[in-house]
Scaffold this motif. Structure first.
Motif, PDB file in Angstrom:
ATOM      1  N   LYS A  78      44.784  31.726  24.946  1.00 20.31           N
ATOM      2  CA  LYS A  78      45.727  32.484  25.776  1.00 20.31           C
ATOM      3  C   LYS A  78      45.199  32.528  27.212  1.00 20.31           C
ATOM      4  O   LYS A  78      44.004  32.380  27.475  1.00 20.31           O
ATOM      5  CB  LYS A  78      45.896  33.909  25.242  1.00 20.31           C
ATOM      6  N   THR A  79      46.122  32.735  28.146  1.00 18.03           N
ATOM      7  CA  THR A  79      45.738  32.840  29.558  1.00 18.03           C
ATOM      8  C   THR A  79      46.084  34.234  30.073  1.00 18.03           C
ATOM      9  O   THR A  79      47.027  34.876  29.585  1.00 18.03           O
ATOM     10  CB  THR A  79      46.464  31.793  30.409  1.00 18.03           C
ATOM     11  N   ALA A  80      45.328  34.697  31.058  1.00 17.90           N
ATOM     12  CA  ALA A  80      45.553  36.040  31.595  1.00 17.90           C
ATOM     13  C   ALA A  80      45.435  36.045  33.112  1.00 17.90           C
ATOM     14  O   ALA A  80      44.680  35.270  33.706  1.00 17.90           O
ATOM     15  CB  ALA A  80      44.552  37.026  30.997  1.00 17.90           C
ATOM     16  N   VAL A  81      46.179  36.936  33.723  1.00 17.83           N
ATOM     17  CA  VAL A  81      46.069  37.196  35.150  1.00 17.83           C
ATOM     18  C   VAL A  81      45.718  38.670  35.314  1.00 17.83           C
ATOM     19  O   VAL A  81      46.215  39.527  34.579  1.00 17.83           O
ATOM     20  CB  VAL A  81      47.378  36.846  35.904  1.00 17.83           C
ATOM     21  N   TYR A  82      44.832  38.965  36.270  1.00 12.01           N
ATOM     22  CA  TYR A  82      44.367  40.335  36.491  1.00 12.01           C
ATOM     23  C   TYR A  82      44.682  40.746  37.923  1.00 12.01           C
ATOM     24  O   TYR A  82      44.494  39.972  38.858  1.00 12.01           O
ATOM     25  CB  TYR A  82      42.859  40.431  36.262  1.00 12.01           C
ATOM     26  N   TYR A  83      45.146  41.971  38.066  1.00 10.20           N
ATOM     27  CA  TYR A  83      45.416  42.485  39.415  1.00 10.20           C
ATOM     28  C   TYR A  83      44.846  43.895  39.517  1.00 10.20           C
ATOM     29  O   TYR A  83      45.118  44.744  38.662  1.00 10.20           O
ATOM     30  CB  TYR A  83      46.913  42.512  39.723  1.00 10.20           C
ATOM     31  N   THR A  84      44.040  44.124  40.561  1.00  8.04           N
ATOM     32  CA  THR A  84      43.383  45.414  40.750  1.00  8.04           C
ATOM     33  C   THR A  84      43.804  46.041  42.065  1.00  8.04           C
ATOM     34  O   THR A  84      43.814  45.371  43.101  1.00  8.04           O
ATOM     35  CB  THR A  84      41.849  45.252  40.750  1.00  8.04           C
ATOM     36  N   LEU A  85      44.129  47.306  42.025  1.00  4.37           N
ATOM     37  CA  LEU A  85      44.419  48.072  43.232  1.00  4.37           C
ATOM     38  C   LEU A  85      43.395  49.187  43.355  1.00  4.37           C
ATOM     39  O   LEU A  85      42.912  49.716  42.351  1.00  4.37           O
ATOM     40  CB  LEU A  85      45.835  48.668  43.179  1.00  4.37           C
ATOM     41  N   GLY A  86      43.045  49.530  44.595  1.00  4.04           N
ATOM     42  CA  GLY A  86      42.191  50.694  44.796  1.00  4.04           C
ATOM     43  C   GLY A  86      40.732  50.394  45.039  1.00  4.04           C
ATOM     44  O   GLY A  86      40.373  49.433  45.708  1.00  4.04           O
ATOM     45  N   CYS A  87      39.876  51.192  44.429  1.00  2.75           N
ATOM     46  CA  CYS A  87      38.461  51.281  44.795  1.00  2.75           C
ATOM     47  C   CYS A  87      37.585  50.229  44.123  1.00  2.75           C
ATOM     48  O   CYS A  87      38.012  49.502  43.232  1.00  2.75           O
ATOM     49  CB  CYS A  87      37.941  52.669  44.435  1.00  2.75           C
ATOM     50  N   LYS A  88      36.315  50.180  44.551  1.00  8.71           N
ATOM     51  CA  LYS A  88      35.340  49.253  43.972  1.00  8.71           C
ATOM     52  C   LYS A  88      35.121  49.531  42.490  1.00  8.71           C
ATOM     53  O   LYS A  88      34.851  48.614  41.714  1.00  8.71           O
ATOM     54  CB  LYS A  88      34.016  49.362  44.731  1.00  8.71           C
ATOM     55  N   LEU A  89      35.240  50.791  42.110  1.00 12.62           N
ATOM     56  CA  LEU A  89      35.080  51.135  40.698  1.00 12.62           C
ATOM     57  C   LEU A  89      36.160  50.454  39.867  1.00 12.62           C
ATOM     58  O   LEU A  89      35.890  49.922  38.782  1.00 12.62           O
ATOM     59  CB  LEU A  89      35.138  52.652  40.516  1.00 12.62           C
TER      60      LEU A  89
ATOM     61  N   ALA B 221      51.032  33.068  32.920  1.00  7.36           N
ATOM     62  CA  ALA B 221      50.066  33.743  32.057  1.00  7.36           C
ATOM     63  C   ALA B 221      50.719  34.277  30.789  1.00  7.36           C
ATOM     64  O   ALA B 221      51.907  34.607  30.774  1.00  7.36           O
ATOM     65  CB  ALA B 221      49.410  34.883  32.821  1.00  7.36           C
ATOM     66  N   ASP B 222      49.907  34.364  29.746  1.00  8.64           N
ATOM     67  CA  ASP B 222      50.353  35.001  28.501  1.00  8.64           C
ATOM     68  C   ASP B 222      50.132  36.510  28.549  1.00  8.64           C
ATOM     69  O   ASP B 222      50.810  37.271  27.848  1.00  8.64           O
ATOM     70  CB  ASP B 222      49.569  34.430  27.310  1.00  8.64           C
ATOM     71  N   ILE B 223      49.139  36.936  29.351  1.00 12.10           N
ATOM     72  CA  ILE B 223      48.768  38.348  29.440  1.00 12.10           C
ATOM     73  C   ILE B 223      48.624  38.721  30.921  1.00 12.10           C
ATOM     74  O   ILE B 223      48.004  37.988  31.693  1.00 12.10           O
ATOM     75  CB  ILE B 223      47.431  38.626  28.722  1.00 12.10           C
ATOM     76  N   CYS B 224      49.170  39.855  31.305  1.00 12.99           N
ATOM     77  CA  CYS B 224      48.981  40.400  32.651  1.00 12.99           C
ATOM     78  C   CYS B 224      48.322  41.769  32.520  1.00 12.99           C
ATOM     79  O   CYS B 224      48.807  42.624  31.766  1.00 12.99           O
ATOM     80  CB  CYS B 224      50.308  40.567  33.394  1.00 12.99           C
TER      81      CYS B 224
END
Length: 441
Positions: free
Chosen positions: A10-21, A47-50
């Protein structure tokens, strides 16, 4: 037992908002999925997973979270969409109703993401798994690099301060930490993975050790003994928790960099009282003086919020004059955003949007002035720089011990290497100093 066969290929895409934590936690989630057979999506693939790790520090942050979710759902039709982070914890029902969202995980659940993704089946509506505030108590370890050269070590989570403008305690729960022993082991693992710099992250890291009977000072001393880590940086630390012994230790350490990030939030004592901050401007100024007495070349970044309820023209002017007189390097300016459920909504005197913008611009201009002055002091200096992997087509870059961003022409260095550079003048957009190689160290 989790059946990981459904994650194979499976393939995934990751998106982060906000702080370093948040970035650290997303990286750990990505590592967990990779170990189960999921690879990160390549450019042009669907992607298969977001996975979206959200922020909720302002109303604009909430809006951006929604926009990102909508965009990913459109870009990756049919993908299994997981939303976690502060916005998910605070507004789980709202997030679950967004078209395309399948799973919403709160602060207590995100570390165990695999348990909730066992089937990867799309649903007509999102399913939310959220613990109440009183039930958020676990500490999920995270030490990860992601696409960066630096590792981010999560040492603490949650906050007990309940400042009037802030929702973070409601989103992340009470202050809690890992043990020094466990954190040292994670730092040692970072060494084995090639790490040379670690940033200590958390919500209120100076509050480290409440649940373990240890202190942040103890942690700093223990990490300093880990062989192989050349640089540590302390992320944002409250001024009342930045003790003189910590400052003195950093000044004498070979591994903790002369780099501090200290939230001020307002340079007006009256506004600090309205915010229910735990210090006044006198204490803050004394911390800056202490740092500069022991480390004259130290970089000091400062958080400031403009336009909070109760910030009159007079109070803002006092704040500006106080900040102008501080020997600091840069400001991170945030525009106040009203958050439902916060005590700030009970404070009189609302600042207009136009005035907020005006005040923000004033402080951004002051920040630019201070940063240019700080950088200018080091033109023609020779300093060690840890090089970082550049984006395609961009010049190599890195940071000096005191956090000056430096650019180096492509092909003149390798990422994750410390090199001695001769610092030149500002680059074209004024965001870094140009440089040339002296020798490797």
């Amino acid at each position: 037992m989790i059946d990981t066969t459904i994650f194979q290929d499976k393939t995934a895409v990751y998106y982060t908002l906000g702080c370093k934590l948040n970035f650290s936690e997303t990286s750990t989630i990505g590592k967990t999925l990779r170990e189960a057979g999921v690879r990160t999506v390549r450019k042009g693939e669907q992607a298969d997973i977001c996975v979206v790790n959200t922020c909720s520090v302002t109303e604009m942050a909430d809006k951006k979270c929604r926009q990102i979710i909508h965009r990913l759902v459109k870009q990756h039709p049919g993908a299994f969409v997981v939303v976690t982070g502060c916005y998910a914890q605070l507004k789980p029902d709202n997030v679950a109703k967004i078209e395309g969202v399948d799973l919403v995980l709160g602060a207590e659940q995100k570390a165990n993401i695999m348990e909730y993704m066992s089937e990867l089946k799309k649903a007509d509506s999102g399913e939310a798994h959220i613990s109440s505030l009183k039930d958020i108590h676990s500490f999920a370890p995270s030490c990860s690099r992601g696409d960066r050269t630096r590792f981010f070590l999560k040492v603490q989570d949650g906050c007990d301060y309940y400042c009037t403008y802030c929702t973070i305690p409601f989103a992340r729960g009470r202050s809690r930490s890992g043990t020094i022993t466990s954190l040292v082991k994670q730092a040692e693992q970072a060494v084995l993975e090639g790490g040379k710099e670690i940033v200590l992250t958390g919500v209120n890291i100076g509050d480290f050790g409440k649940n373990t009977g240890e202190t942040f000072y103890d942690l700093v001393k223990a990490l300093d003994l880990v062989e192989g880590i050349e640089r540590y940086r302390i992320s944002s630390i409250e001024p009342n928790l930045l003790t003189d012994e910590i400052i003195e230790y950093v000044a004498s350490s070979k591994h903790f960099m002369p780099h501090f990030h200290i939230p001020l939030q307002s340079g007006s004592d009256e506004v600090l009282t309205l915010m229910r901050r735990k210090y006044d401007t006198s204490l803050f100024a004394s911390k800056v003086r202490k740092i500069k007495e022991l480390m004259p070349d130290a970089f000091i970044g400062v958080d400031v919020i403009v336009g909070t309820r109760g910030e009159t023209d007079e109070y803002f002017q006092k704040a500006y004059e106080f900040i102008e007189g501080l020997d600091i390097s840069q400001l991170h300016v945030f525009t106040y955003s009203e958050r439902p459920g916060t005590q700030a909504l009970k404070i009189d005197h609302v600042v207009s949007s136009a005035e907020k913008h005006k005040r923000s611009q004033c402080l951004l201009e002051l920040s630019e002035k201070k940063m240019k002055a700080f950088y200018s002091r080091f033109i023609d200096s020779e300093l060690p720089v840890l090089l970082e992997k550049p984006k395609p087509g961009a010049p190599m870059h890195g940071f000096t011990p005191n956090y000056i961003r430096v650019e180096l022409p492509s092909g003149q260095g390798e990422d994750n290497q410390v090199v001695t550079l001769k610092l030149g003048d500002f680059n074209e957009d004024g965001t870094a100093l140009s440089s040339k190689v002296i020798n490797n160290i």
